[in-house]
Structure formats: structure tokens, C-alpha cells
Design an enzyme around this catalytic site. Structure first.
Site, PDB file in Angstrom:
ATOM      1  N   LYS A 198     -27.311 -40.828   6.665  1.00  0.00           N
ATOM      2  CA  LYS A 198     -26.321 -39.739   6.608  1.00  0.00           C
ATOM      3  C   LYS A 198     -24.976 -40.271   6.120  1.00  0.00           C
ATOM      4  O   LYS A 198     -24.497 -41.284   6.632  1.00  0.00           O
ATOM      5  CB  LYS A 198     -26.165 -39.144   8.006  1.00  0.00           C
ATOM      6  N   HIS A 216     -19.007 -36.209   6.182  1.00  0.00           N
ATOM      7  CA  HIS A 216     -18.720 -36.201   7.621  1.00  0.00           C
ATOM      8  C   HIS A 216     -17.824 -35.006   7.979  1.00  0.00           C
ATOM      9  O   HIS A 216     -16.931 -35.107   8.832  1.00  0.00           O
ATOM     10  CB  HIS A 216     -18.024 -37.526   7.997  1.00  0.00           C
ATOM     11  N   SER A 232     -25.868 -37.516  19.105  1.00  0.00           N
ATOM     12  CA  SER A 232     -24.983 -38.554  18.575  1.00  0.00           C
ATOM     13  C   SER A 232     -24.964 -39.812  19.452  1.00  0.00           C
ATOM     14  O   SER A 232     -25.096 -39.719  20.673  1.00  0.00           O
ATOM     15  CB  SER A 232     -23.566 -37.995  18.479  1.00  0.00           C
ATOM     16  N   ARG A 267      -7.541 -39.113  11.824  1.00  0.00           N
ATOM     17  CA  ARG A 267      -7.514 -37.733  12.358  1.00  0.00           C
ATOM     18  C   ARG A 267      -6.100 -37.441  12.864  1.00  0.00           C
ATOM     19  O   ARG A 267      -5.758 -37.754  14.009  1.00  0.00           O
ATOM     20  CB  ARG A 267      -8.513 -37.590  13.495  1.00  0.00           C
ATOM     21  N   TYR A 290     -24.966 -45.129  15.082  1.00  0.00           N
ATOM     22  CA  TYR A 290     -23.926 -45.925  14.421  1.00  0.00           C
ATOM     23  C   TYR A 290     -24.277 -47.370  14.718  1.00  0.00           C
ATOM     24  O   TYR A 290     -24.598 -47.708  15.859  1.00  0.00           O
ATOM     25  CB  TYR A 290     -22.562 -45.647  15.040  1.00  0.00           C
TER      26      TYR A 290
HETATM   27  C1  LIG Z   1     -16.408 -32.823  16.704  1.00  0.00           C
HETATM   28  C2  LIG Z   1     -17.294 -33.545  15.745  1.00  0.00           C
HETATM   29  C3  LIG Z   1     -17.861 -34.755  16.120  1.00  0.00           C
HETATM   30  C4  LIG Z   1     -18.712 -35.433  15.234  1.00  0.00           C
HETATM   31  N1  LIG Z   1     -19.317 -36.576  15.647  1.00  0.00           N
HETATM   32  C5  LIG Z   1     -20.218 -37.189  14.837  1.00  0.00           C
HETATM   33  C6  LIG Z   1     -20.958 -38.308  15.286  1.00  0.00           C
HETATM   34  O1  LIG Z   1     -20.793 -38.761  16.414  1.00  0.00           O
HETATM   35  N2  LIG Z   1     -21.835 -38.873  14.427  1.00  0.00           N
HETATM   36  C7  LIG Z   1     -22.040 -38.397  13.156  1.00  0.00           C
HETATM   37  O2  LIG Z   1     -22.855 -38.932  12.403  1.00  0.00           O
HETATM   38  N3  LIG Z   1     -21.367 -37.309  12.716  1.00  0.00           N
HETATM   39  C8  LIG Z   1     -20.474 -36.701  13.525  1.00  0.00           C
HETATM   40  N4  LIG Z   1     -19.817 -35.585  13.089  1.00  0.00           N
HETATM   41  C9  LIG Z   1     -20.110 -35.069  11.742  1.00  0.00           C
HETATM   42  C10 LIG Z   1     -21.267 -34.072  11.770  1.00  0.00           C
HETATM   43  O3  LIG Z   1     -22.480 -34.700  12.059  1.00  0.00           O
HETATM   44  C11 LIG Z   1     -21.410 -33.344  10.431  1.00  0.00           C
HETATM   45  O4  LIG Z   1     -21.523 -34.291   9.395  1.00  0.00           O
HETATM   46  C12 LIG Z   1     -20.223 -32.428  10.148  1.00  0.00           C
HETATM   47  O5  LIG Z   1     -19.802 -31.818  11.343  1.00  0.00           O
HETATM   48  C13 LIG Z   1     -20.594 -31.368   9.144  1.00  0.00           C
HETATM   49  O6  LIG Z   1     -19.526 -30.531   8.880  1.00  0.00           O
HETATM   50  P1  LIG Z   1     -19.279 -29.132   9.640  1.00  0.00           P
HETATM   51  O7  LIG Z   1     -18.745 -29.477  10.987  1.00  0.00           O
HETATM   52  O8  LIG Z   1     -18.219 -28.471   8.800  1.00  0.00           O
HETATM   53  O9  LIG Z   1     -20.587 -28.403   9.712  1.00  0.00           O
HETATM   54  C14 LIG Z   1     -18.958 -34.900  13.949  1.00  0.00           C
HETATM   55  C15 LIG Z   1     -18.365 -33.695  13.581  1.00  0.00           C
HETATM   56  C16 LIG Z   1     -17.553 -33.005  14.463  1.00  0.00           C
HETATM   57  C17 LIG Z   1     -16.967 -31.684  14.039  1.00  0.00           C
END
Ligand SMILES: Cc1cc2nc3c(=O)[nH]c(=O)nc-3n(C[C@H](O)[C@H](O)[C@H](O)COP(=O)(O)O)c2cc1C
Length: 404
Positions: free
Chosen positions: A276, A300, A136, A195, A160
Site C-alpha cells: 500500500k 495515504h 492497522s 500534520r 508498518y
Molecule cells: C485517521 C487516519 C488514520 C490512518 N492510519 C493509517 C494507518 O495506521 N496505516 C495505514 O496504512 N494507513 C492509515 N491511514 C490511511 C488510510 O489507510 C487510507 O490510505 C486513507 O484514509 C484513504 O483516504 P480517505 O481517508 O480519504 O478514504 C489513515 C487514515 C486516516 C484518515
């Protein structure tokens, strides 16, 4: 009448002998986890509440996330029997290269918060199991450090767009120089999602010890000892920060990003481009027209717009819109290998998982991530066997339906 007798000691001894699992306490704890849900429960007990909630939580009333889970619960498989499933091959091809599973480890910000081993641990597991991992922009390990920790992993970099275009361009350049094969441009974060758990917990980056967090810290001393005895927890790609995640996102991210930015990236980035955060068939078509090689149908993990469409329900429309011009991935709410099998049968090329491996990370560092990966792998292969399919190519829409 059943005839009764006195038990023999030799028989009892066999039964009551306490069976101790091998390894240290962490290994034993992880070995007892049969599902990702079990890892989640271990995680909940292992880390401070604000850390667990930052990971586990979603936006608003968390309706999007619940609906994603409910959609997977509505999946009904249509198995066929008397097929030879003695050797099942769950491998596939993603962006033109082999992946041992239809799985990508999703980009997650601030991963060293969950466990000090952080992104390096996730990268090493990705390398071991042969699937891509997307680091990330909000990572706590630099693009170079992850490349050094997991040199053989298929590394993607999640981007991003920042208000400061020169700074994002410099980051993209560094990712290219460090051997990252794909850029994953996340487009669903023009501003931070609400959040609410973070607000209520007073969660900041870096974590601060308020009176309330101190009380909770006393219950998780090991996590705090790790925090203060390992390299400082900070964003590897952003200047140091002392505030909430929402303040950071709103200050740094570009809310004015448009389709032309995708085209510009396509012109400047020589590797594969994944977009994404797509939930609409027309948006999918537009970004593929702009040069995307793959799209991720994603809300997300429910962390941005609450009451957003449910990825599994949007998937067939996006697959139809994109055809064979780009690969389509899906994420959100995946906790079981059977969820991945279902999404692939509905038309996804692969699934991203975030929380599933983060629960493992919180439960036991790298070994916990490995345990999560092992559980998902086992569930994928067993589900395929019970479905009567021996390869992902046989995972077609006839094998699944969504109960109403
Ligand atoms: C703690 C956390 C941090 C995340 N940070 C990012 C991020 O920095 N960039 C991003 O594109 N998605 C981020 N996501 C989203 C994930 O890439 C992904 O879309 C999502 O976690 C999928 O759902 P799941 O956690 O239920 O598998 C984050 C998700 C979580 C849980």
C-alpha cells in the site's frame, strides 16, 4: 383568476403532523444523513476538535487531499440506456475470495479515539456487509480482540515495518495465528507526514487535557466520559506511548525499509501480500516482481507527502504496468459510491475508504459506520443502474473519462 377557498382542518392536519423518525437521538441523527458529507458534519459536532482534525486533516497545506477530491469531481460518466438494470450485482472477487462490493475498509490508526467502539465496530460492519477490513499496526484493538469481535469478517492486517524487526515479525505471526488472510504492507511512511492541524491543536496520544483542550472538552462531555469510563485508549500492538503521532512514527518506524524487505515478507508470510502506498508504475512493477499479490495506489489520503501524485490520475499507468499479475486497488478522498464506481471503471479492482467510515464512527459508533456503508452501497448500485451496467465486469474505461 385562481379561485380561493378557506383551508379545511382535516387537510392541514395531514400536512402539519410532525413526523418523528423512529429510534433514539443517535438513530434519528444518522437517519437524516443522506451522504457521507452529512455524516462528516455530524461528526464535527460530536467529537473534540483535535479528534476531528486528526481524522479529517492531511499533511502540509492538504493539497494532495484536495486534488484527490478534485480528480473525482472531474469524472464524467458515459451512460448507456435501455439496458436491463433491474438486478445489479456490485460484488467482485478480491485476492481470490468474494467481496460483496469493490470496497475494503482501510486501516486507520487509533480508531477508538473517534469512538470507543473503535475497530470492533468497523470489523462487525465489514462482516455484515461482506467486505474485507484491514486492521492497522497503529490500531487500538489487538489482532486477537478484533478476530473475536468479528470472527466471520475477512480480516487483513496492515503492517508498518519497525526498526525492531523481531517485534514486527512477532506481530505478523500473531496476525497469522488469529486468522488474518492478508498482510497490507504500507510503504509510504518512512517518516511521519507533517500534520499541521495536529501540531496546532497540540494533539498527543493519549489525548491530554491542556487548558485549551479543556475548554473544548466542556462542549463534548460525552466523548470525555466515554474516554474515562471504557478500557484505556492505547495502541494494542505498541508499548504505551505519551507523545505526538509524529514522534511515535519517527521513533518506531523503519526509514531504511527497501525492496528486499518485501521479498523477505513474501518468503515468511504464507497468506496474500498487499503493498500500500504505490504511486509510480515502476514501483508497482518492482513490488509485484518481489511477490506482491496486490498494490494500493495511494498517497495515504494526503497524510504523508503533500503535493504527491493524485491516485486516480496514476491508476491507469499502474494498471498497465502490473497487467494481470496483481490486483490494483485505489484510495484517497473517496466520499461517494460514485467515486468507487469511477475508480473501478478506470481499472481498479476495488477501493479502500478511510475517512468515510470514520466520519460515521464519530457520528454514531457502530451504527454510524453502518450508515456510512449503507450510503456507499446505495450510491454504488444506483450509479451502476444509471450508467446502464449490471455487474462490475461491465465497468470498463469506456464508461468514464476525466474532464480536463
Ligand atoms: C485517521 C487516519 C488514520 C490512518 N492510519 C493509517 C494507518 O495506521 N496505516 C495505514 O496504512 N494507513 C492509515 N491511514 C490511511 C488510510 O489507510 C487510507 O490510505 C486513507 O484514509 C484513504 O483516504 P480517505 O481517508 O480519504 O478514504 C489513515 C487514515 C486516516 C484518515
Amino acid at each position: 383568476m385562481v379561485e380561493r377557498r378557506l383551508p379545511r382542518w382535516s387537510e392541514l392536519r395531514e400536512v402539519v403532523r410532525p413526523r418523528r423518525l423512529p429510534g433514539d437521538a443517535t438513530a434519528r441523527r444518522l437517519a437524516r444523513a443522506a451522504t457521507v458529507g452529512d455524516l462528516r458534519e455530524i461528526a464535527r459536532r460530536r467529537v473534540p476538535r483535535a479528534v476531528f482534525d486528526y481524522t479529517d486533516g492531511a499533511a502540509g497545506a492538504e493539497i494532495s487531499l484536495r486534488r484527490s477530491r478534485e480528480a473525482f469531481e472531474r469524472v464524467e460518466f458515459a451512460p448507456r440506456v435501455l439496458r436491463d438494470v433491474s438486478a445489479v450485482d456490485p460484488s467482485t472477487s478480491l485476492l481470490g475470495a468474494r467481496s460483496e462490493l469493490p470496497l475494503v475498509l482501510a486501516p486507520t490508526g487509533f480508531t477508538r479515539l473517534m469512538h470507543t467502539e473503535g475497530e470492533s465496530a468497523v470489523g462487525r460492519v465489514a462482516e455484515r456487509i461482506g467486505v474485507p477490513y484491514a486492521l492497522s499496526t497503529m490500531g487500538t484493538t489487538s489482532v486477537e480482540a478484533l478476530a473475536a469481535a468479528a470472527p466471520g469478517a475477512r480480516r487483513w492486517f496492515q503492517l508498518y515495518l519497525w526498526r525492531d524487526r523481531d517485534a514486527s515479525a512477532a506481530l505478523v505471526e500473531r496476525a497469522g495465528a488469529a486468522g488474518y488472510e492478508a498482510l497490507v504492507l504500507t510503504v509510504d511512511t518512512p517518516v511521519a507526514g507533517p500534520r499541521l492541524r495536529d501540531v496546532r491543536n497540540g494533539f498527543t496520544i493519549p489525548p491530554a487535557l491542556s487548558l485549551r483542550t479543556m475548554a473544548n472538552a466542556a462542549v463534548h462531555p460525552r466523548w470525555w466520559v466515554d474516554l474515562f469510563t471504557t478500557p484505556p485508549l492505547e495502541f494494542a500492538s505498541l508499548r504505551s506511548w505519551g507523545g505526538t503521532v509524529a514522534e511515535l512514527v519517527d521513533r518506531v518506524f523503519e526509514p531504511a525499509a527497501v525492496l528486499a524487505d518485501v521479498r523477505t515478507l513474501r518468503e515468511t508470510w504464507p497468506g496474500a501480500l498487499v503493498v500500500k502506498g504505490i504511486l509510480d508504475a515502476d514501483d508497482a512493477r518492482a513490488v509485484v516482481d518481489a511477490g506482491a499479490d496486490a498494490v494500493v495506489v495511494s498517497n495515504h489520503g494526503g497524510r504523508q507527502l503533500d503535493r504527491a501524485p493524485t491516485p486516480l490520475e496514476q491508476l491507469p499507468g499502474v494498471v498497465d504496468a502490473v497487467g494481470d499479475r496483481a490486483e490494483v486497488y485505489l484510495d484517497g478522498g473517496i466520499l461517494d459510491g460514485a467515486d468507487i464506481v469511477a475508480a473501478v471503471a478506470f481499472g481498479a479492482r476495488a477501493c479502500l475508504v478511510g475517512r468515510a467510515y470514520l466520519y460515521g464512527l464519530m457520528a454514531g459508533g457502530e451504527r454510524g459506520v453502518q450508515r456510512a456503508a449503507d450510503i456507499l452501497t446505495r450510491e454504488i448500485t444506483r450509479t451502476m443502474q444509471l450508467l446502464g451496467v449490471a455487474s462490475v465486469a461491465e465497468l470498463t474505461p469506456e464508461r468514464v473519462r476525466l474532464r480536463s
